[in-house]
Design an enzyme around this catalytic site. Structure first.
Site, short mmCIF file in Angstrom:
data_model
loop_
_atom_site.label_atom_id
_atom_site.label_comp_id
_atom_site.label_asym_id
_atom_site.label_seq_id
_atom_site.Cartn_x
_atom_site.Cartn_y
_atom_site.Cartn_z
N LYS A 94 -2.12 -1.49 -3.53
CA LYS A 94 -3.04 -0.35 -3.80
C LYS A 94 -2.21 0.87 -3.86
CE LYS A 94 -6.01 2.27 -0.51
NZ LYS A 94 -6.50 2.06 0.76
N LYS B 43 0.83 -1.29 0.01
CA LYS B 43 -0.12 0.05 0.00
C LYS B 43 0.92 1.42 -0.27
CE LYS B 43 -3.41 2.41 2.39
NZ LYS B 43 -4.70 2.38 3.66
C1 PBG Z 1 -7.58 3.21 5.67
C2 PBG Z 1 -7.88 3.38 4.01
C3 PBG Z 1 -7.68 4.11 3.21
C4 PBG Z 1 -8.08 3.69 1.91
C5 PBG Z 1 -8.57 2.37 2.31
N1 PBG Z 1 -8.47 2.10 3.31
C6 PBG Z 1 -7.12 5.51 3.13
C7 PBG Z 1 -5.86 5.88 3.63
O1 PBG Z 1 -4.86 5.06 3.61
O2 PBG Z 1 -5.47 6.96 3.82
C8 PBG Z 1 -8.26 4.42 0.81
C9 PBG Z 1 -9.31 3.70 -0.32
C10 PBG Z 1 -9.48 4.46 -1.27
O3 PBG Z 1 -8.84 5.98 -1.54
O4 PBG Z 1 -10.25 4.50 -2.09
N2 PBG Z 1 -6.16 3.22 6.13
#
Ligand code: PBG
Length: 323
Positions: free
Chosen positions: A247, A194
């Protein structure tokens, strides 16, 4: 005899194109994110994500029925709690908004597979994904809270948990806690690679989880790194992840492809909020054909190697595919 090679021969019409097509999409590939909020009869559209809503539990159940009826097998639940504090206690409250939503959805739409996002950022007053000490997120004390959150989701009936916080060692901590509490059969889908991305902007409006200070670069990955993704993924698999996620998706197709080649577990990719909003905005301005752009993006994510795609387009794409 020029040209001898004519690749166009097998592009002549839609029938032959269909016959030689290498990648196909199905609603089975999709996981649809839903945002649960407190209250009753609430369905508030997220401004930067047209077609997506914050919904109270009664409304989310109706929405879940619609998702299921379109042939989409699964939803990913996020919670927007009434109460936020330093340690995100609503995250592991047995009567929290996500816990209630899980119960109701499993009760009313039992065939829908419910995955929960396990993270602290929606529940902490500072908006970070863990406990803060001296201005930074403390890794090890956060693990305990994430494990508690995952167990509380499993107790409420979640089919799978998906940690998105990027703390080191969280998959193992969650696996051990689930096993100890009798949930050894609950799988973990880890947000393994991520990245610290600008494309999460609209989501943070949706989940009300923007960090109050600083950013997430001390825990989410540097967008410039490719080999490091393989390390993150291999650690998560070692720790017990059943499915690994990359992601965002669109700007990380190389990573999806690398992960698919290097490992033998299912690969998920998160087509994140910013990727969705850009296409919606472009279409609204009349600058892009929304339907075609959506299907092209989803196809490219699958082509790169994703077995599962988390996407806000799931319903729209399922409608196209079901025709
Ligand atoms: C929580 C999380 C996030 C997303 C999914 N789970 C946001 C982040 O890490 O700031 C992002 C999902 C999206 O942008 O569609 N940590």
């Amino acid at each position: 005899m020029f040209p001898f090679h004519r690749p166009r021969r097998i592009r002549k019409n839609e029938v032959i194109r269909r016959m030689v097509r290498e990648t196909s999409l199905s609603p089975d590939d999709f996981i649809y994110p839903l945002f649960a909020t407190f209250g009753k009869n609430i369905r508030k559209e997220i401004k930067s994500m047209p077609g997506c809503f914050q919904e109270s539990v009664d409304r989310i159940v109706k929405h879940a029925k619609e998702v299921h009826s379109l042939g989409i097998p699964s939803v990913l639940l996020f919670g927007i709690p009434e109460h936020k504090d330093e340690v995100g206690s609503s995250a592991y409250d047995p009567h929290g908004v996500v816990q209630k939503a899980i119960k109701e959805i499993k009760n009313k739409v039992p065939g829908l597979y419910v995955i929960t996002d396990v993270c602290m950022c929606e529940y902490t007053s500072h908006g970070h994904c863990g406990i803060i000490e001296k201005g930074d997120v403390k890794n090890d004390p956060t693990l305990e809270l994430l494990a508690r959150e995952a167990v509380s989701h499993a107790k409420a009936g979640a089919d799978m948990v998906a940690p998105s916080d990027m703390m080191d060692g969280r998959v193992e901590a969650i696996r051990i806690a689930l096993d100890e509490e009798g949930f050894s059969e609950t799988p973990i889908m880890s947000y393994a690679a991520k990245y610290a991305s600008a494309f999460y902007g609209p989501f943070r409006e949706a989940a009300e989880s923007t960090p109050r200070f600083g950013d997430r670069r001390s825990y989410q990955m540097d967008p410039a790194n490719r080999r490091e993704a393989l390390k993150e993924v291999s650690l998560d698999i070692e720790e017990g992840a059943d499915i690994v996620m990359v992601k965002p998706a669109m700007t990380y197709l190389d990573i999806i492809s690398d992960v698919k080649d290097a490992f033998d577990v299912p690969v998920a990719a998160y087509n994140v909020s910013g990727e969705y909003s850009l296409i919606k905005a472009g279409a609204k301005l009349g600058w892009i054909d929304e339907k075609r752009a959506m299907m092209e993006v989803l196809t490219s994510i699958k082509r790169a190697g994703a077995d599962l795609i988390l996407t806000y387009f799931a319903k729209d794409a399922a409608k196209v595919l079901n025709k």
